[in-house]
Scaffold this active site. Structure first.
Site, mmCIF file in Angstrom:
data_model
loop_
_atom_site.group_PDB
_atom_site.id
_atom_site.type_symbol
_atom_site.label_atom_id
_atom_site.label_comp_id
_atom_site.label_asym_id
_atom_site.label_seq_id
_atom_site.Cartn_x
_atom_site.Cartn_y
_atom_site.Cartn_z
ATOM 1 N N SER A 139 52.546 51.453 -37.527
ATOM 2 C CA SER A 139 51.562 50.534 -38.463
ATOM 3 C C SER A 139 50.576 51.356 -39.381
ATOM 4 O O SER A 139 50.435 52.218 -38.409
ATOM 5 C CB SER A 139 51.017 48.711 -37.654
ATOM 6 O OG SER A 139 49.800 48.484 -38.043
ATOM 7 N N TYR A 152 45.387 46.487 -30.156
ATOM 8 C CA TYR A 152 46.568 46.279 -30.688
ATOM 9 C C TYR A 152 46.764 47.374 -32.117
ATOM 10 O O TYR A 152 47.968 48.626 -31.439
ATOM 11 C CB TYR A 152 47.468 44.854 -31.402
ATOM 12 C CG TYR A 152 48.775 45.232 -32.317
ATOM 13 C CD1 TYR A 152 49.950 44.971 -31.764
ATOM 14 C CD2 TYR A 152 48.022 45.149 -33.968
ATOM 15 C CE1 TYR A 152 50.983 45.114 -32.591
ATOM 16 C CE2 TYR A 152 48.737 45.679 -34.113
ATOM 17 C CZ TYR A 152 50.337 45.639 -34.254
ATOM 18 O OH TYR A 152 51.637 46.204 -34.711
HETATM 19 N N1 LIG Z 1 54.421 41.584 -39.440
HETATM 20 C C1 LIG Z 1 53.517 42.202 -39.745
HETATM 21 O O1 LIG Z 1 52.546 42.179 -40.797
HETATM 22 C C2 LIG Z 1 53.255 43.851 -39.267
HETATM 23 C C3 LIG Z 1 52.885 45.053 -39.679
HETATM 24 C C4 LIG Z 1 52.757 46.230 -38.953
HETATM 25 C C5 LIG Z 1 54.041 46.827 -38.098
HETATM 26 N N2 LIG Z 1 54.503 45.441 -37.291
HETATM 27 C C6 LIG Z 1 55.296 45.874 -36.520
HETATM 28 O O2 LIG Z 1 56.473 45.338 -36.379
HETATM 29 C C7 LIG Z 1 57.049 44.929 -35.280
HETATM 30 C C8 LIG Z 1 58.435 43.825 -35.825
HETATM 31 O O3 LIG Z 1 57.398 42.733 -35.671
HETATM 32 P P1 LIG Z 1 57.821 41.710 -37.361
HETATM 33 O O4 LIG Z 1 56.826 41.913 -37.886
HETATM 34 O O5 LIG Z 1 58.905 41.626 -37.684
HETATM 35 O O6 LIG Z 1 56.781 40.097 -36.416
HETATM 36 P P2 LIG Z 1 58.088 38.924 -35.733
HETATM 37 O O7 LIG Z 1 59.246 38.563 -35.623
HETATM 38 O O8 LIG Z 1 57.301 38.413 -34.427
HETATM 39 O O9 LIG Z 1 59.035 40.396 -34.117
HETATM 40 C C9 LIG Z 1 58.517 40.655 -32.941
HETATM 41 C C10 LIG Z 1 59.976 41.096 -32.375
HETATM 42 O O10 LIG Z 1 59.496 41.238 -30.942
HETATM 43 C C11 LIG Z 1 60.981 40.538 -30.222
HETATM 44 N N3 LIG Z 1 59.486 40.592 -28.542
HETATM 45 C C12 LIG Z 1 57.638 40.590 -28.182
HETATM 46 N N4 LIG Z 1 57.645 41.218 -27.040
HETATM 47 C C13 LIG Z 1 58.891 41.248 -26.348
HETATM 48 C C14 LIG Z 1 59.902 41.584 -25.584
HETATM 49 N N5 LIG Z 1 58.216 41.512 -24.232
HETATM 50 N N6 LIG Z 1 60.186 41.714 -24.951
HETATM 51 C C15 LIG Z 1 61.572 41.640 -25.973
HETATM 52 N N7 LIG Z 1 61.254 41.607 -27.245
HETATM 53 C C16 LIG Z 1 60.222 40.866 -27.595
HETATM 54 C C17 LIG Z 1 60.186 39.401 -29.922
HETATM 55 O O11 LIG Z 1 61.048 38.528 -29.811
HETATM 56 P P3 LIG Z 1 61.111 37.546 -28.707
HETATM 57 O O12 LIG Z 1 59.790 36.469 -28.499
HETATM 58 O O13 LIG Z 1 61.952 36.108 -28.599
HETATM 59 O O14 LIG Z 1 60.818 38.422 -27.707
HETATM 60 C C18 LIG Z 1 60.089 39.291 -31.576
HETATM 61 O O15 LIG Z 1 61.435 39.219 -32.214
HETATM 62 C C19 LIG Z 1 56.683 45.060 -34.534
HETATM 63 O O16 LIG Z 1 56.097 46.677 -33.148
HETATM 64 C C20 LIG Z 1 55.229 44.986 -35.196
HETATM 65 O O17 LIG Z 1 54.152 45.488 -34.587
HETATM 66 C C21 LIG Z 1 54.470 44.317 -37.864
#
Ligand SMILES: NC(=O)c1ccc[n+]([C@@H]2O[C@H](COP(=O)([O-])OP(=O)(O)OC[C@H]3O[C@@H](n4cnc5c(N)ncnc54)[C@H](OP(=O)(O)O)[C@@H]3O)[C@@H](O)[C@H]2O)c1
Length: 249
Positions: A139, A152
């Site tokens: 990120s 985080y």
């Molecule tokens: N959205 C943003 O603004 C943003 C910005 C920068 C970076 N990111 C990064 O992008 C990545 C994806 O996030 P996203 O934005 O697409 O949000 P998201 O839809 O919340 O995706 C996160 C995923 O991780 C899974 N997860 C969380 N804890 C887990 C565990 N212990 N074991 C297995 N799976 C797990 C969740 O599924 P379950 O709950 O079913 O486990 C969910 O599918 C993350 O690494 C986040 O830090 C996001």
């Protein structure tokens, strides 16, 4: 890196960017394995996509992680790409009475330690393929912290540092494995629900940029606002810090 005819593990593949990546990879003619904790949702999403398998797993649980590695080696020996994208974040203020120690432990295990285990344990499987890749989602907060998500941010800084080291070690070994880092900006997914901002990018657009980046071997992808943060942090850490915290409020 080619983006068809691969077998790709996508963690966090039941929602958000992971699910979007699974859809694109599946449409491009890859085999896809999606992983997350919510088994029902994961299986429902996998059933909608061609050549997609669901493996429920809690990446914060070492036994489950090692079992995932076992299943991948046993049933998916053609695996040649891993997209380590799952992540959690807690929105809280530092020094405001929250248990930062416990919060950061949970964030670090999911966001960082699981990636360390999976890259180490799956390196051998990927190394014997003519083309292979490890993709880590970090990120813009890897450069400077966002105070809405103080610990985080530190997990993503750790993962960014790890990606740099991993790439160098693999290059020194003359490995075929390429290490990509997707440095995402604010994205409109369940993850960013707590952040009020009209600067969120759609997950679909992020994944299109990821695929374009993979095809060009663009190893460190600064998507959207992350490019600005990267440039600013090279000039002045303080300016970048001010900027990122004005965006997230
Ligand atoms: N959205 C943003 O603004 C943003 C910005 C920068 C970076 N990111 C990064 O992008 C990545 C994806 O996030 P996203 O934005 O697409 O949000 P998201 O839809 O919340 O995706 C996160 C995923 O991780 C899974 N997860 C969380 N804890 C887990 C565990 N212990 N074991 C297995 N799976 C797990 C969740 O599924 P379950 O709950 O079913 O486990 C969910 O599918 C993350 O690494 C986040 O830090 C996001």
């Amino acid at each position: 890196m080619r983006t068809t005819n691969n077998t790709i593990l996508v963690t966090g593949g039941g929602t958000g960017m992971g699910l979007e990546a699974a859809k694109h990879f599946s449409e491009l003619g890859n085999k896809v394995i999606i992983v997350a904790r919510n088994a029902e949702r994961l299986r429902e999403e996998a059933a909608k996509l061609a050549n997609t398998t669901a493996i429920p797993c809690d990446l914060s649980n070492e036994d489950e992680l090692r079992n995932l590695v076992y299943i991948l080696k046993r049933d998916h020996s053609d695996l040649n790409m891993i997209f380590l994208n799952a992540g959690i974040a807690t929105n809280y203020g530092l020094l405001e009475g929250e248990n930062a120690y416990e919060i950061s432990k949970a964030e670090m295990i999911t966001n960082f330690h699981s990636a360390v285990l999976l890259t180490n344990e799956l390196e051998g499987l990927l190394a014997d393929k003519p083309e292979s890749a490890m993709i880590l989602t970090t990120s813009g907060v890897a450069f400077v912290p966002d105070l809405l998500h103080p610990t985080y941010s530190a997990t993503k800084a750790a993962l960014h540092s790890y990606a740099l080291g991993l790439r160098l070690v693999l290059q020194k070994k003359e490995s075929t494995i390429k290490v990509f880092e997707l440095m995402a900006p604010l994205v409109d997914t369940p993850f960013s629900k707590a952040v009020k901002s009209d600067l969120k990018m759609p997950a679909n657009q992020i994944i299109k940029e990821l695929i374009a980046g993979l095809e060009k071997d663009d190893f460190e992808l600064h998507v959207g606002l992350t490019q600005q943060i990267a440039e600013l942090s090279r000039k002045s850490t303080q300016e970048a810090l001010k900027f990122i915290n004005s965006v997230t409020g």
